[in-house]
Design an enzyme around this catalytic site. Structure first.
Site: not given
Lengths: 592, 592
Positions: A294, A434-436, A441
């Protein structure tokens, strides 16, 4: 066509005058002398500017193609990847036991930033290979490490992460990919994964897939997920490549941006895989990698802002249009350069203050990752865990916004493909997703991180802010332009945290409805702290007789802009948070 | 693939319950009975949903092509244009003397909104033809009107506006296109124009170019600019088409969005043109058209937000992911629809409140244009002149932001072309740039409009806000949720205006550095006023026993969200404005 100038001087300023890395007692930081990092950064900058940046438009226009199951990356990507691999850049911060260079993560962050500014779609192949290697290093068996790490560190092979399935992205408890245990200790993996960046590519000789799947009869939901390593080509005992595994690319996504990166549908049809780490602990294995992953996405946000800003600035200096209202600045020209106009400067400074403030935040984050890994510093680990969702959510939102502003600087030219500004916007957009997603978040921040250990980490953050303000109490310039605004913003953050504690207990939706605003509020205070620290470092340099007064003055002025023009957002975020759940929750879902 | 549902009910609510158009004494408004407007809107909605919307993706993917000097629009555009032309939609609000339908501009705004939501790139051909016709109607000779208007109103011919040149967009005083007077009273036009929307196309039989050019030996700068009409094919006295004129398309721009609309380089090589209006008064002629043109761009902002929101909402209702923290809502499903989550609702309500608030603002603007044109109402003209830059700048920024949020609702799917959300983002982006960038709008607002007639128009605006608050003083629900926030926001706007008057006099950069924030601050207060009015209208309907309580409750709840979550931005804008010129101006241009 856009250009990219490696911001080596800005990076060196952060490393040596703000973070003072070589004075740190973090193991390995003593190697980071200014001459050494300068040489490394210059070299990485050359590759970024001369090798990667010229491929950025090519990658966007050409994209990736899938033919007979093989993905061809854009022209030049393979050679560029080989250049990075040969230079040892892929394993810069990796374990020397397996062929890595053993440098701090911070240095890899700085070089990766320039690669990402120059060509985000390309750098994703590098970043995901790094991520897969890190996961194997952390959780793999000795045999797995010996098999895969040297090849991943050297860039001979690439790596991927396989989480998402068509029906679930955020809610991974729903995944259906199965892993059937075999007699030889391996597993047969079956299922479909989507949005797999670099899932199939022609950059290396093999692809190492890390795959989340469920072993039959395990616990429901996320507690039944395990992590597997599934190579595209099976690896013989002597390390040579064996049979083709039953994992294939079923299609490429057509998408808004990052065209140079292949986004693949991956079909696992009884592919052979091996368990990584413990059975049913796959989520935990992924989560330990998440801070690093992240943080690298947070970096993408401001890295695109940086390159977009550079090009907007170039245009603003060249383009003649209108006259300075306070007096002509370019009497021999048909008009003044548009950088004379206050609103153009406002626009440019919004971009600049986010790019440079974001860099400071992410480098600070990288030092905390180094401390937690190299010095087993639990406080640093708690602090970076708290700040990771803030950095990822805030910097990718603001970084994207900065690319939109940079595009705006060019007016109509910004909308044309010819000038390349619109690609920065399209590429930067993915980092918010992406990546959450950034919404996720904010839930991670408010729902998980904030209250951990009784809120110990955020208290430590407030303490940092307070100490900095106190230490510089007698510094009058800093006080009016930096410390007072920082104090007010920090107070807004404290009030918001208090509100969550009191009203969030009554109704969790009071906290959840304000989570996104809280993430941004926190991001502003953290970036404000960075600017105050940078201004202080610049003041010190000037006081110590630095000759490059333009550079240091620009740091102070840009920071001053941030405090005056960006930081006031904290009051709006607080007001929204304090309006609570009702304005968000009372409308029936059917009546939207 | 995205869908579009014509928001006829929302439009009718605005026309008949908020604006109460048929009760207005604006000439022609008595015709706008609910049954009549309902029938017109239903019909336009069908065309939008069934004819134009299915061509939106086609237009994006196929784009326009230039072959042998002829531009081919995407498949289906020509037939769709014919459908609109045959239905009389092109001349809906145009002069009946030349074959128009004579309806108020308001009704054309409402139908145009649906066309624009359905297919923005397509509707631009319609809008620009309308704009060219309006300019000729306002400034052309009787002969010019008789020659061109019937063909433009009927859609047999299309129209364009030619302002920008490679070296100047904003600063039109620099244009180089020349118009050499000929003995027969015509002019030979020579020069290059760029970014000409629809400059060449295959939709009609002729193209009527309105071109800004300079007659030799005229005054320097903008005072020497004249307006010319230059048809692609010369028109014979009997109205039939004659020789091909020396105007050609030299290329098409490749751009971020609106691919279905041809953006042309236009070369004028001694083309025959005729002066429109007075010599050297071309800028004035363009300016009288600007309110209409800029209002139509403001509309594009929220129209893309509307369709993007509709599709985000559909996804949020269908997609199952995670559980409502306050209790499962979909016990039989694997997860709850994501619309249960507070942050998803926050995201949706940001979109919805902008789309619906923007519509109210633009329709109110259209009523003022009607009043100024049909009733020669100078107060209405002054008010719309003041508000035009606010509407254009604020609504295109917020509309774009809403499309980005809508894309975010879909997570990874929002980034793929397959779902179509990213096209809304790419298309909406241009509205912040063309018809005067939003930075230019803010200069127009603060530098020209605000102080006109001693600030009479903004005083009238404040009076409107005050009267509305006073009239509804005893309405407790309205007071807490709408009137109090509106009052506070309006006070912020007044304080900002006062700051400009005092500190802007000392240094014009104090005002110019805050112009963009002022535009947004004003936009929020105006939209807040709209929401207060809509909430009041919805309250009245419920009090009068309306059965569709869901609809009216949703209006009130959405408005409440706007006041609680969007309106607090005014305090941040004010704080930025009050920080003055220094944070923006002190950094030397060379040191950025």
């Amino acid at each position: 066509m856009p250009t990219f100038t490696p911001p080596v001087k800005d990076i060196q300023f952060l490393l040596h005058e703000v973070l003072k890395v070589s004075e740190s007692d973090t193991p390995g930081y003593d190697e980071l002398e200014a001459d050494f990092t300068g040489a490394v950064l210059e070299e990485a900058g050359k590759i970024a500017a001369n090798v990667l940046q010229p491929l950025n438009t090519v990658g966007d226009e050409e994209g990736c193609t899938l033919e007979n199951g093989v993905v061809r990356t854009p022209k030049g990507f393979k050679e560029a990847f080989a250049t990075l691999a040969e230079g040892g850049w892929m394993g810069l911060d990796c374990d020397p036991e397996y062929g890595g260079q053993g440098m701090p993560h911070l240095l890899n962050t700085a070089t990766g930033e320039m690669f990402s500014s120059a060509n985000m779609a390309f750098q994703m192949y590098v970043g995901l290979t790094h991520g897969a290697a890190s996961a194997l290093h952390e959780h793999g068996s000795d045999e797995q490490k010996a098999t895969y790490l040297p090849k991943l560190y050297s860039g001979e092979w690439t790596g991927t992460m396989n989480l998402t399935e068509p029906h679930c992205g955020t809610d991974l408890g729903l995944i259906r990919t199965k892993a059937e245990p075999q007699d030889d200790g391996s597993y047969k993996i079956s299922g479909q994964k989507i949005w797999i960046s670099g899932g199939e590519n022609d950059l290396g000789k093999n692809i190492v897939h890390l795959v989340l799947a469920k072993i039959p009869n395990g616990p429901d939901g996320v507690k039944g997920i395990s992590l597997f390593v599934v190579p595209k080509f099976l690896v013989n005992e002597d390390g040579s490549l064996g049979d083709r595994n039953a994992v294939t690319c079923g299609g490429l996504e057509s998408k808004m941006g990052i065209h140079g990166n292949s986004t693949c549908v991956m079909n696992y049809d009884g592919a052979t895989g091996w368990l990584v780490g413990e059975m049913h602990k796959g989520m935990r294995a992924m989560f330990t990698m998440m801070n690093e992953a992240r943080l690298s996405v947070a970096l993408q946000g401001y890295a695109q802002a940086e390159v977009a800003y550079q090009n907007a600035l170039g245009f603003a200096r060249d383009r003649l249009q209108g006259r300075d209202v306070t007096g002509t600045k370019n009497p021999n020209g048909t008009a003044d350069p548009i950088i004379v106009h206050p609103d153009v400067r406002r626009n440019l400074l919004d971009q600049k203050s986010i790019a440079e403030g974001g860099r400071a935040l992410v480098y600070w984050g990288a030092t905390m990752i180094d401390r937690s890994q190299r010095a087993d510093d639990k406080d640093a680990e708690a602090m970076i865990s708290l700040l990771i969702p803030v950095m990822k959510g805030f910097l990718t939102d603001k970084g994207f916004e900065a690319t939109v502003l940079a595009q705006q600087t060019l007016g109509g030219s910004g909308f044309t493909k010819e000038w390349g500004m619109e690609q920065f916007v399209r590429d930067a957009r993915i980092a918010m997703i992406y990546e959450g997603t950034n919404g996720i978040q904010s839930l991670d921040l408010v729902g998980r991180k904030l209250g951990q250990d009784g809120g110990k980490a955020i208290m430590a953050f407030f303490e940092m802010v307070k100490s900095f303000i106190k230490e510089n109490d007698g510094n009058d310039t800093l006080k009016a332009q930096f410390l007072d605004p920082l104090k007010a913003a920090s107070k807004d953050l404290q009030t918001a945290a208090m509100y969550f504690m009191s009203d969030g207990l009554k109704n969790p939706n009071n906290a959840l409805a304000g989570s996104y605003d809280f993430m941004h509020l926190f991001g502003h205070v953290a970036t404000g702290l960075m600017w105050a620290q940078m201004a202080k470092a610049a003041q010190d340099a000037l006081a110590n007789g630095a000759t490059d007064t333009a550079f240091y003055t620009a740091k102070i002025e840009t920071g001053r802009f941030y405090m005056a023009r960006q930081l006031p957002m904290t009051s709006t975020h607080l007001a929204r948070i304090q309006s609570g759940a009702d304005p968000v929750m009372t409308l029936e879902a059917a009546n939207f």
